[in-house]
Design a protein around this motif. Structure first.
Motif, PDB file in Angstrom:
ATOM      1  N   ASP A 179       4.237   9.883  -8.475  1.00 28.11           N
ATOM      2  CA  ASP A 179       4.419  10.317  -7.088  1.00 28.11           C
ATOM      3  C   ASP A 179       3.202  11.155  -6.738  1.00 28.11           C
ATOM      4  OD1 ASP A 179       5.056  11.403  -4.685  1.00 28.11           O
ATOM      5  OD2 ASP A 179       7.009  12.196  -5.283  1.00 28.11           O
ATOM      6  N   ALA A 204      -0.326  12.027  -4.055  1.00 33.94           N
ATOM      7  CA  ALA A 204      -0.947  11.987  -2.741  1.00 33.94           C
ATOM      8  C   ALA A 204      -2.336  12.596  -2.848  1.00 33.94           C
ATOM      9  CB  ALA A 204      -0.107  12.766  -1.732  1.00 33.94           C
ATOM     10  N   ASP A 245      -6.109   8.098   3.280  1.00 32.09           N
ATOM     11  CA  ASP A 245      -4.975   8.825   2.712  1.00 32.09           C
ATOM     12  C   ASP A 245      -4.242   7.946   1.733  1.00 32.09           C
ATOM     13  OD1 ASP A 245      -4.489  11.550   3.559  1.00 32.09           O
ATOM     14  OD2 ASP A 245      -4.656  10.719   5.586  1.00 32.09           O
ATOM     15  N   ALA A 303      -0.917   7.841  -0.637  1.00 30.83           N
ATOM     16  CA  ALA A 303       0.349   8.498  -0.965  1.00 30.83           C
ATOM     17  C   ALA A 303       1.296   7.434  -1.474  1.00 30.83           C
ATOM     18  CB  ALA A 303       0.924   9.184   0.264  1.00 30.83           C
ATOM     19  N   LEU A 304       1.661   7.515  -2.730  1.00 31.28           N
ATOM     20  CA  LEU A 304       2.565   6.478  -3.226  1.00 31.28           C
ATOM     21  C   LEU A 304       3.506   6.982  -4.307  1.00 31.28           C
ATOM     22  CD1 LEU A 304       0.885   5.494  -6.005  1.00 31.28           C
ATOM     23  CD2 LEU A 304      -0.398   4.263  -4.273  1.00 31.28           C
ATOM     24  N   LEU A 346       0.394  -2.871  -2.949  1.00 31.09           N
ATOM     25  CA  LEU A 346      -0.244  -1.748  -2.271  1.00 31.09           C
ATOM     26  C   LEU A 346      -1.027  -2.256  -1.074  1.00 31.09           C
ATOM     27  CD1 LEU A 346      -1.787   0.582  -4.996  1.00 31.09           C
ATOM     28  CD2 LEU A 346       0.457   0.698  -3.931  1.00 31.09           C
ATOM     29  N   HIS A 394      -3.390  -0.175   2.187  1.00 32.25           N
ATOM     30  CA  HIS A 394      -3.795   1.027   2.931  1.00 32.25           C
ATOM     31  C   HIS A 394      -3.289   2.309   2.267  1.00 32.25           C
ATOM     32  CE1 HIS A 394      -4.978  -1.889   5.893  1.00 32.25           C
ATOM     33  NE2 HIS A 394      -3.725  -2.291   6.036  1.00 32.25           N
ATOM     34  N   ARG A 416      -0.624   2.825   0.537  1.00 34.38           N
ATOM     35  CA  ARG A 416       0.829   3.010   0.515  1.00 34.38           C
ATOM     36  C   ARG A 416       1.479   1.893  -0.306  1.00 34.38           C
ATOM     37  NH1 ARG A 416      -0.633   6.919   2.696  1.00 34.38           N
ATOM     38  NH2 ARG A 416       0.117   8.002   4.539  1.00 34.38           N
ATOM     39  N   HIS A 463       3.762  -1.055  -0.401  1.00 39.24           N
ATOM     40  CA  HIS A 463       4.178  -1.970   0.638  1.00 39.24           C
ATOM     41  C   HIS A 463       5.514  -2.620   0.291  1.00 39.24           C
ATOM     42  CE1 HIS A 463       2.950  -4.897   3.864  1.00 39.24           C
ATOM     43  NE2 HIS A 463       2.585  -3.739   4.326  1.00 39.24           N
TER      44      HIS A 463
END
Lengths: 233, 226
Positions: A14, A16, A27, A29-30, A222, A224, A226, A228
């Motif tokens: 987790d 960012a 950015d 964040a995942l 993934l 951008h 994030r 998906h």
């Protein structure tokens, strides 16, 4: 299939991080939670795959979040834990392999075993080195330099170098991208068999759907920076 | 003609020490500037390169002001350790070191910057210490560039004249190096002495160049396919 409880996940990520390169901002964040032995991060270039791998390995520090592999905390911003790359005991296979050009195949593989400030000797003998030379059919090449190797031989050497220190998990950055198709298929199957054999957790990133279909137990898409979509195969 | 040999040995001693000091200083500073970004890095780089572009007599003057008997460093050394550097061969070493420093520092910085950072990262991930990354990856890969800088520095230190003359003077057998001895011999009209000194200097330089030629390819042959 093993179905461990939530806290028994192999990959608990987790993270960012905010990137800035001049005018461009990015950015990432995942959140990834998976108990797959072979996890694949899949996405186009620019999705943040390599950045994720670098944060896993301790080469880049996330702004916040946590990274746990097999229940061991490698990074946790809330608890002020941030193990250095050398403390994390992860294997890393770089996209273009990053073999040391001034060392032979044998010395490259033994690199992580030699402590202190001197490189392993050209005739070093070590049971783990022998084991991986044999397993990856590198014995005839032991005395050669990376510049003398083919792409597939470089990949095996990089793999042996990462495995010889007995890592807790293996991170692979597009390990097949530099290979031609027949070789790619063979090495991918070999890597899958190897993972099943030694039960070492592997996290592989790729932009090739074929890799996903033939290697992944768990897939994280993934885009951008994030997550998906997630799926199990 | 013993004087000529004494001048040659003194020159080699001064240039050798200056090169050795620059090996440590130039490599350390070159590595630091190649790997650490900090405010004022380009200004520091320019200051450290100044000795290459400034007239040696200007450097000699700065050195006199600094390490002379009334200078801040000179008077401290005198009061604390009883050390006087002016008109000594050690003073000549300091002058030669500073004059030749940019040649090593520049070469080392460029050589360290040319090392693929991914190789250093690969070493870190494999669990070796930061010191080991330097000695086992960065330094061996940058070594050729550093070596060429060191040879240039040795040659530059051998031929050093202006700063050395101002700091160490021209005391035969003590601080009179080859290049200064040539100047003195010509001034005194001793053409035969001058001719011998010039010949000796030329042979020394040729020997250094030949040694450089022998050192460099030894590394490349290891990496070419059999």
């Amino acid at each position: 299939m093993n179905t461990p409880a939530c806290d028994g996940a192999i990959w608990d990520i987790d993270i960012a991080r905010h990137y800035r390169h001049g005018q461009r901002r990015f950015d990432l964040a995942l959140q990834i939670n998976s108990s797959a032995g072979r996890l694949v991060l899949f996405g186009p270039s620019g999705a943040g795959k390599s950045q994720t791998l670098q944060m896993m390995a301790g080469l880049v520090r996330p702004d916040r979040g946590h990274i746990r592999v097999s229940a061991q905390t490698l990074f946790d911003s809330a608890a002020h834990i941030n193990l250095s790359a050398r403390q994390r005991q992860l294997g890393y296979v770089f996209q273009d392999y990053a073999l040391f050009p001034h060392l032979t195949v044998l010395q490259n593989i033994a690199f992580g075993l030699a402590r202190g400030w001197r490189n392993p000797a050209r005739n070093i003998s070590h049971s783990e080195v022998e084991r991986w030379l044999l397993a990856l059919e590198l014995q005839p090449l032991a005395g050669l330099y990376p510049a003398q190797l083919s792409g597939g031989q470089c990949q095996r050497t990089a793999l042996a170098r990462a495995l010889v220190t007995g890592p807790k998990a293996l991170l692979l950055d597009e390990p097949f991208a530099a290979l031609d198709r027949p070789l790619r298929l063979r090495l991918r199957d070999e890597l899958r068999d190897l993972q099943q054999q030694i039960q070492l957790p592997m996290l592989l990133i790729t932009h090739d759907e074929d890799d996903v279909a033939h290697f992944a137990q768990d897939i994280v898409h993934l885009a951008h920076g994030r997550v998906h979509a997630k799926e199990q195969s | 003609m013993d004087g000529a040999w004494i001048a040659l040995l003194l020159t080699l001693k001064v240039a050798g020490w200056a090169t050795l000091l620059n090996l440590l200083l130039g490599v350390a500073v070159g590595h630091a500037l190649a790997h650490r970004a900090f405010p004022g890095r380009s200004v520091l780089d320019a200051i450290l390169t100044l000795p290459m572009v400034m007239p040696p007599t200007v450097l000699g003057y700065y050195l006199l002001v600094l390490i002379g008997n009334h200078g801040p460093l000179g008077s401290w050394l005198q009061a604390t350790f009883g050390i006087n550097l002016i008109f000594t061969w050690q003073g000549a070493v300091i002058a030669a070191t500073i004059v030749a420093f940019p040649l090593v520092f520049k070469a080392a910085r460029a050589a360290f910057e040319a090392v693929d950072p991914q190789l250093e990262q690969a070493a870190r991930v494999l669990g070796v210490s930061e010191l080991a990354v330097f000695f086992r990856v960065s330094l061996p890969l940058a070594w050729r560039g550093i070596l060429s800088g060191l040879l240039l520095a040795f040659a530059r230190a051998t031929g050093e004249f202006g700063a050395t003359l101002m700091v160490a003077g021209s005391i035969p057998g003590k601080t009179q190096t080859l290049s200064i001895a040539v100047f003195e011999a010509v001034q005194a009209g001793q053409d035969d002495v001058a001719a011998l000194l010039v010949g000796l200097t030329s042979l020394t330089c040729l020997a250094v160049l030949l040694a450089a030629g022998k050192l460099a390819p030894g590394y490349t042959t290891r990496q070419t396919p059999r």
